[in-house]
Design a protein around this motif. Structure first.
Motif: not given
Length: 633
Positions: A72-78, A254-259, A484-488
């Motif tokens: 599982i990764v965030d929208r930026n690949g983290t 879709t989550l930005d984990v840094r945010l 609202p959804h979390l998986v892109k």
């Protein structure tokens, strides 16, 4: 003449009986051999294929090979959830004569703590005796070598290489990602219901919460098998055939984990929740519930002392407040009330009321937070200065049925459908709801006076932060409501093909654009000259917002003095917002439990989140409360 009494006659009779016995015995022997020969022919000729297969099955064992779980990764690949391989010391209870003695002797070779024994005992109670169970996980190379040197002393004990799940960011986004844990009876029932029994052979863990649970069958993958030839003692001799496992699919969020990380930091040690949404897609940028927990604690079975700390904490870190907490929306409800008034023709933007500081209905006085009132109040001023009296009157004019019919399509009081299990519905009050909610006829009747409190977001109103975020996102998006959804997208591990979770509008609300613009203008005024102005002073972008304060208990006419109340009795602080106001990229709802005024606790957090997302500004620490905030909400 033959004499039957002579000695010779007696001998002949005995001889005849002997011969008869010989014939009977011979017949029995022949019959027995006939049966044996018949059985032999039956087994060798007619049942040859069956028993050949049985013999081959005894000789060959099918060993399941668990697949790699999807990443599982965030929208930026983290990376938010990944796997690694480690050695585990395991015991097969059915092959060990004295389990306690074996564990005791093992402890002299490899360190086994009390928590390891306790976990093993729990697994033993839940598992089948022929299953291999871990007594120690994550062995060091030195421990593996020590056991290997003493392997002959421990029949039924072996070292295995197993895959382990890891959450590298620890408690960050733990309510979103969730965690995995060992499969129990309830999980087995769910696996059987899905027809996945064969695919879970050899698998010990399953997603329990969050995305790990919701996307379990995507993340798990396909189990492989190895055909192994065994000897009479059941020991492996050689591998005959191998069907490799197929790794689980990967999730990109879709989550930005840094945010997310910055937002959790902004809350500090306060309890609360924040949901930030991209209005044009419904993609969730941040979903925060504080305090959080470390999901790594659960993977091998959480220690009882750790569970007690989490489960008995008054801060309830295991509760996902963003999805499960239902709170009165307070004054964040007012922009939607005003929009309902415009759409239903109950008010015009310029229509004003005289506010004396209270509204009397049915012999009861509903007070405004500002003593003496706000003077003449039109719609713009009612939102900017958060005038309660305006909305007492408006609620009475609209009526509860109109309010419920308008708010329902916004998603208030119903599950949003976000891709995490366990979402609460909240409460959108109506006469029909009250009839369902209460049993006694005298409790089921809706009283006109109850409608008055509904107008300022109090009374029976109770919504989750994600519902408020979805509603303000729909307003920011000019009435287009997204789920609202979390998986892109989901990436197929075999083909690399990406399956996008296409943003699809749930509905287009039939609002007039001029009415939407009126409400947006007033919400911009909130952050420029109203109750949110201090929090957004000096912002280089134009934002729209609305502060809110939700009562935890009734003051019964007394003045609110936060400093004189226990913390758990203080008001909840809320704030909804979107920015930039003309082309919104982010919409959010903030809740701070027992945080007091919305402008005091919630709005500063929203400002930090928007500054980071829109401008890249990184805060030094938690958001500071505005102690001077005394706005009327």
């Amino acid at each position: 003449m033959y004499n039957r009494h002579s000695p010779f006659a007696s001998q002949d009779s005995e001889l005849d009986r002997f011969r008869f016995r010989i014939v009977i015995a011979a017949a029995v022997v022949v019959l027995a051999f006939s049966v044996l020969i018949g059985r032999f022919v039956y087994l060798q000729v007619f049942q040859h294929e069956y028993y050949t297969t049985r013999a081959e099955d005894n000789r060959i064992s099918l060993v399941p090979i668990p697949p790699n779980r999807g990443v599982i990764v965030d929208r930026n690949g983290t990376v938010l959830a990944r796997n690694y391989t480690a050695f585990t010391l395991e015991i097969t209870p059915s092959t060990v004569d004295d389990l306690d003695d074996t564990i005791e002797r093992l402890g002299k070779v490899v360190e086994i703590e009390h928590k390891d024994k306790r976990r093993f005992k729990k697994l033993l109670d839940e598992s089948k005796s022929f299953e291999s169970l871990p007594i120690r996980t994550r062995l060091s190379d030195e421990e593996v070598a020590r056991f290997a040197a003493n392997r002959y002393l421990f029949p039924g004990v072996e070292v295995k290489a197993r895959l382990f799940r890891q959450y590298p960011l620890g408690p960050i986004a733990s309510h979103v990602i969730g965690y995995i844990n060992r499969i129990n009876k309830t999980d087995l029932a769910a696996i059987e219901e899905k027809g996945q029994e064969s695919n879970y052979r050899g698998t010990d863990h399953i997603g329990k919460t969050g995305l790990e649970q919701k996307y379990e069958f995507q993340l798990h993958g396909e189990t492989g098998y190895e055909e192994v030839e065994t000897d009479a003692g059941g020991r492996a001799v050689r591998s005959l055939k191998r069907i490799p496992p197929v790794s689980g699919n990967n999730l990109t969020l879709t989550l930005d984990v840094r945010l997310q990380q910055m937002t959790e930091k902004a809350f500090g040690d306060r309890r609360g929740a924040l949901v930030a949404i991209e209005p044009s897609t419904g993609g969730i940028l941040a979903l925060v519930s504080t305090p959080t927990f470390d999901p790594n604690l659960f993977i091998d079975g959480i220690r009882s002392e750790d569970w007690d700390l989490l489960n008995n904490s008054p801060d309830k870190p295991m509760v996902n407040r963003a999805l499960n907490g239902a709170y009165p929306p307070g004054s964040t409800f007012k922009p939607f009330m005003a929009l309902a008034a415009l759409e239903l023709g109950k008010r015009t933007p310029s229509q004003a009321i005289a506010d004396p500081g209270f509204f009397t209905f049915g012999g009861h006085t509903f007070r405004d937070d500002k003593k003496g009132g706000h003077g003449m109040v039109d719609m713009y001023k009612s939102i900017v200065q958060s005038c309660d009296t305006y909305y007492y009157m408006l609620a009475n004019d609209l009526g509860i049925d109109n309010i419920a019919r308008f708010m329902g399509p916004l998603g208030l009081g119903s599950k949003t459908g976000v891709d995490i299990e366990g979402e609460s519905e909240g409460v959108l009050p109506s006469p029909e709801w009250k009839k369902r909610r209460f049993r006694k006829p005298e409790q089921q009747k809706w009283f006109a006076g109850e409608t008055i409190s509904i107008g300022i977001g109090q009374g029976y109103n109770a919504y989750t932060p994600i519902q408020l975020a979805q509603a303000v996102a729909a307003l920011a998006n000019n009435g287009v409501l997204y789920r609202p959804h979390l998986v892109k997208y989901v990436t197929d591990s075999k083909t690399g093909e990406k399956t996008m979770i296409e943003p699809e509008p749930l509905r287009r609300l039939p609002w007039k654009q001029q009415n939407i613009d009126t409400i947006k203008k007033a919400m911009v005024g909130v952050n420029k000259e109203g109750t949110g102005a201090r929090a957004f002073a000096g912002a280089s972008y134009e934002s729209a917002g609305k502060t809110g304060t939700a009562q935890v208990f009734s003051l019964k006419g007394s003045d609110y003095r936060a400093g004189k109340l226990k913390q758990e009795l203080r008001d909840h602080a809320l704030f909804i917002a979107f920015a930039p106001a003309d082309q919104p990229k982010i919409a959010l709802a903030v809740l701070v439990e027992n945080g007091g005024f919305g402008a005091q606790s919630a709005a500063p957090i929203a400002r930090m989140v928007m500054d980071y997302y829109l401008l890249g500004k990184t805060p030094d620490g938690p958001a500071k409360e505005d102690e001077s905030a005394t706005e009327e909400e």
